[in-house]
Scaffold this motif. Structure first.
Motif, PDB file in Angstrom:
ATOM      1  N   GLN A  29      30.833  28.754  25.947  1.00  0.00           N
ATOM      2  CA  GLN A  29      29.706  29.200  26.758  1.00  0.00           C
ATOM      3  C   GLN A  29      29.744  28.700  28.196  1.00  0.00           C
ATOM      4  OE1 GLN A  29      25.999  28.532  24.827  1.00  0.00           O
ATOM      5  NE2 GLN A  29      26.707  29.352  22.890  1.00  0.00           N
ATOM      6  N   TYR A  31      30.854  25.592  29.576  1.00  0.00           N
ATOM      7  CA  TYR A  31      30.337  24.231  29.613  1.00  0.00           C
ATOM      8  C   TYR A  31      30.279  23.670  31.027  1.00  0.00           C
ATOM      9  CZ  TYR A  31      30.425  19.220  28.588  1.00  0.00           C
ATOM     10  OH  TYR A  31      30.165  17.890  28.534  1.00  0.00           O
ATOM     11  N   ALA A  35      25.988  21.600  33.262  1.00  0.00           N
ATOM     12  CA  ALA A  35      25.521  20.268  33.650  1.00  0.00           C
ATOM     13  C   ALA A  35      26.103  19.842  34.993  1.00  0.00           C
ATOM     14  CB  ALA A  35      25.903  19.256  32.570  1.00  0.00           C
ATOM     15  N   MET A  37      29.103  19.569  35.778  1.00  0.00           N
ATOM     16  CA  MET A  37      30.307  18.752  35.663  1.00  0.00           C
ATOM     17  C   MET A  37      31.507  19.514  36.203  1.00  0.00           C
ATOM     18  SD  MET A  37      29.838  17.048  31.939  1.00  0.00           S
ATOM     19  CE  MET A  37      31.403  16.212  32.021  1.00  0.00           C
ATOM     20  N   PRO A  60      31.507   9.961  24.656  1.00  0.00           N
ATOM     21  CA  PRO A  60      30.539   9.889  23.558  1.00  0.00           C
ATOM     22  C   PRO A  60      30.896  10.847  22.435  1.00  0.00           C
ATOM     23  CG  PRO A  60      29.614  11.093  25.420  1.00  0.00           C
ATOM     24  CD  PRO A  60      30.915  10.491  25.893  1.00  0.00           C
ATOM     25  N   GLY A  61      30.739  10.361  21.211  1.00  0.00           N
ATOM     26  CA  GLY A  61      30.964  11.201  20.042  1.00  0.00           C
ATOM     27  C   GLY A  61      32.421  11.376  19.685  1.00  0.00           C
ATOM     28  N   ILE A  62      33.292  10.623  20.331  1.00  0.00           N
ATOM     29  CA  ILE A  62      34.715  10.736  20.048  1.00  0.00           C
ATOM     30  C   ILE A  62      35.150   9.473  19.320  1.00  0.00           C
ATOM     31  CG2 ILE A  62      37.002  10.958  21.059  1.00  0.00           C
ATOM     32  CD1 ILE A  62      35.575  12.480  23.392  1.00  0.00           C
ATOM     33  N   ARG A  82      37.337  16.178  20.835  1.00  0.00           N
ATOM     34  CA  ARG A  82      36.019  15.982  20.250  1.00  0.00           C
ATOM     35  C   ARG A  82      35.769  17.127  19.280  1.00  0.00           C
ATOM     36  NH1 ARG A  82      30.459  14.304  23.273  1.00  0.00           N
ATOM     37  NH2 ARG A  82      30.473  16.356  24.219  1.00  0.00           N
ATOM     38  N   TYR A  92      21.980  27.645  17.691  1.00  0.00           N
ATOM     39  CA  TYR A  92      21.970  26.719  18.823  1.00  0.00           C
ATOM     40  C   TYR A  92      20.983  27.176  19.886  1.00  0.00           C
ATOM     41  CZ  TYR A  92      25.865  23.942  17.174  1.00  0.00           C
ATOM     42  OH  TYR A  92      26.654  23.079  16.450  1.00  0.00           O
ATOM     43  N   HIS A  93      20.116  26.283  20.295  1.00  0.00           N
ATOM     44  CA  HIS A  93      19.215  26.557  21.407  1.00  0.00           C
ATOM     45  C   HIS A  93      19.838  26.107  22.720  1.00  0.00           C
ATOM     46  CE1 HIS A  93      15.607  27.709  19.107  1.00  0.00           C
ATOM     47  NE2 HIS A  93      16.115  26.931  18.188  1.00  0.00           N
ATOM     48  N   ARG A  94      20.730  25.158  22.623  1.00  0.00           N
ATOM     49  CA  ARG A  94      21.323  24.595  23.814  1.00  0.00           C
ATOM     50  C   ARG A  94      22.646  23.967  23.398  1.00  0.00           C
ATOM     51  NH1 ARG A  94      19.009  23.416  28.815  1.00  0.00           N
ATOM     52  NH2 ARG A  94      17.074  24.397  28.191  1.00  0.00           N
ATOM     53  N   ARG A  95      23.651  24.194  24.204  1.00  0.00           N
ATOM     54  CA  ARG A  95      24.943  23.617  23.836  1.00  0.00           C
ATOM     55  C   ARG A  95      25.658  23.192  25.107  1.00  0.00           C
ATOM     56  NH1 ARG A  95      29.025  25.834  19.148  1.00  0.00           N
ATOM     57  NH2 ARG A  95      29.630  23.747  18.548  1.00  0.00           N
ATOM     58  N   GLU A  96      25.485  21.942  25.465  1.00  0.00           N
ATOM     59  CA  GLU A  96      26.042  21.413  26.719  1.00  0.00           C
ATOM     60  C   GLU A  96      27.213  20.469  26.476  1.00  0.00           C
ATOM     61  OE1 GLU A  96      21.586  21.313  28.744  1.00  0.00           O
ATOM     62  OE2 GLU A  96      22.609  19.439  28.278  1.00  0.00           O
ATOM     63  N   ARG A  97      27.309  19.957  25.270  1.00  0.00           N
ATOM     64  CA  ARG A  97      28.333  18.955  24.973  1.00  0.00           C
ATOM     65  C   ARG A  97      29.648  19.667  24.672  1.00  0.00           C
ATOM     66  NH1 ARG A  97      27.355  16.766  20.394  1.00  0.00           N
ATOM     67  NH2 ARG A  97      28.120  14.665  20.766  1.00  0.00           N
TER      68      ARG A  97
ATOM     69  N   SER B   4      19.052  30.958  21.695  1.00  0.00           N
ATOM     70  CA  SER B   4      17.753  31.313  22.241  1.00  0.00           C
ATOM     71  C   SER B   4      17.211  30.141  23.041  1.00  0.00           C
ATOM     72  CB  SER B   4      16.796  31.702  21.124  1.00  0.00           C
ATOM     73  OG  SER B   4      15.801  30.748  20.955  1.00  0.00           O
ATOM     74  N   ASP B  31      23.038  18.948  22.778  1.00  0.00           N
ATOM     75  CA  ASP B  31      23.085  20.131  21.916  1.00  0.00           C
ATOM     76  C   ASP B  31      21.760  20.155  21.163  1.00  0.00           C
ATOM     77  OD1 ASP B  31      25.686  20.604  22.677  1.00  0.00           O
ATOM     78  OD2 ASP B  31      26.583  20.001  20.775  1.00  0.00           O
ATOM     79  N   ILE B  32      21.171  21.324  21.055  1.00  0.00           N
ATOM     80  CA  ILE B  32      19.954  21.453  20.254  1.00  0.00           C
ATOM     81  C   ILE B  32      20.191  22.569  19.250  1.00  0.00           C
ATOM     82  CG2 ILE B  32      17.483  21.953  20.235  1.00  0.00           C
ATOM     83  CD1 ILE B  32      17.457  21.068  23.210  1.00  0.00           C
ATOM     84  N   GLN B 109      28.452   5.760  18.244  1.00  0.00           N
ATOM     85  CA  GLN B 109      29.532   6.200  19.145  1.00  0.00           C
ATOM     86  C   GLN B 109      28.989   6.816  20.430  1.00  0.00           C
ATOM     87  OE1 GLN B 109      31.691   8.691  16.426  1.00  0.00           O
ATOM     88  NE2 GLN B 109      32.962   7.018  15.704  1.00  0.00           N
ATOM     89  N   VAL B 111      26.247   8.499  20.852  1.00  0.00           N
ATOM     90  CA  VAL B 111      25.502   9.751  20.684  1.00  0.00           C
ATOM     91  C   VAL B 111      24.220   9.481  19.896  1.00  0.00           C
ATOM     92  CG1 VAL B 111      25.554  12.104  19.767  1.00  0.00           C
ATOM     93  CG2 VAL B 111      27.646  11.076  20.689  1.00  0.00           C
TER      94      VAL B 111
END
Lengths: 145, 133
Positions: A29, A31, A35, A37, A60-62, A82, A92-97, B4, B31-32, B109, B111
């Motif tokens: 989407q 990325y 943000a 970046m 983060p998250g890795i 990741r 998904y309402h939002r996917r920035e990561r 949405s 992420d939501i 980690q 998050v």
């Protein structure tokens, strides 16, 4: 390499060097736009003291086992992935990561002792300690009386 | 995957760094995702202490504030400085009915995983159909 001699030292050259990186750390989407970046992942902070260079990245998250740190000559490579983690029954309402593979190559400003490089992850922050090669360390010269 | 914007609105400003009364703060990536019984938020908060992350939910507004202590001494001279280090802060307006008593979060980690359970009436309900004899 010439030592920097003022508050403004030439990392522009270093920055250009890093544009040769490879990355596809961006989701489907777009990325990069969401943000603000850049497409350079991961962003790095690099600093030094007398004996060491330090490089730090936020990952983060890795998982630590999903990150590889390589030093060849003056070239530091940080690569990994990741996981995407698609969740069933979720919208998904939002996917920035970002997810996926990343690879970043940076030219180090001085020679380092590749045998003794250490890397550790803590709360999603990767810190790499690169001892300077003996020739790159400051030398204290005894003043003869 | 459907997308949405209706249930959770981020506010107010879009930008990597913002100024607040407490100084420079950074806007974490999130992420939501919505599941039948809850909303789940994944928030990138690298370099925090889990017990210092402040999550508040009040009148439909969710606020996340995560203090981050400097990691290098003042006066450090950088060869490269591609990101700043400071507190994370972001607010969201949540229109979904959330059962705030059952909200819970964990941090690992770097998050934050935040679970926002929907109130019972907001959940899809399957109505059993009785079959007559």
């Amino acid at each position: 390499m010439a030592r920097r001699d003022g508050p403004f030292f030439p990392f522009q050259q270093l920055r250009e060097e890093m544009e040769k990186l490879v990355t596809d750390f961006f989701g489907p989407q777009g990325y990069a736009g969401s943000a603000g970046m850049s497409r350079t992942f991961p962003p790095l902070n690099v600093w030094e003291d007398g004996d060491n260079l330090f490089a730090e990245a936020e990952l983060p998250g890795i998982k630590p086992e999903d990150v590889d740190v390589l030093v060849v000559g003056r070239e530091l490579t940080i690569k990994g992935k990741r996981a995407g983690g698609e969740v069933p029954e979720a919208s998904y309402h939002r996917r920035e990561r970002g997810t996926g593979d990343f690879s970043r190559v940076v030219e180090l400003p001085v020679e380092v002792d590749a045998e003794h490089v250490q890397a550790r992850m803590s709360n999603g922050v990767l810190t790499i300690t690169l001892p300077k090669a003996a020739a790159a360390r400051p030398k204290k010269v005894q003043v003869q009386v | 995957m459907k997308t949405s914007q209706s249930t959770v609105q981020s506010g107010p400003a879009a930008g990597q760094a913002e100024r607040t009364r407490s100084g420079q703060t950074y806007r974490p990536n999130v992420d939501i995702l919505e599941q039948p019984e809850e909303l789940v938020m994944l928030v990138d908060l690298p370099g925090c202490q889990g017990d210092q992350i402040d999550v508040r939910f009040e009148d439909g507004e969710l606020t996340i504030h995560a203090p981050v202590a400097p990691r290098q001494p003042a006066g450090t001279r950088y060869w490269l400085r591609e990101y700043g280090v400071g507190d994370f802060y972001r607010t969201f307006r949540v229109s979904e009915q959330i059962d705030s008593q059952r909200m819970h979060a964990s941090y690992a980690q770097g998050v934050l995983t935040l679970h926002l359970p929907k109130v019972q009436s907001a959940q899809p309900r399957k109505i059993p159909v009785a079959v007559g004899g």
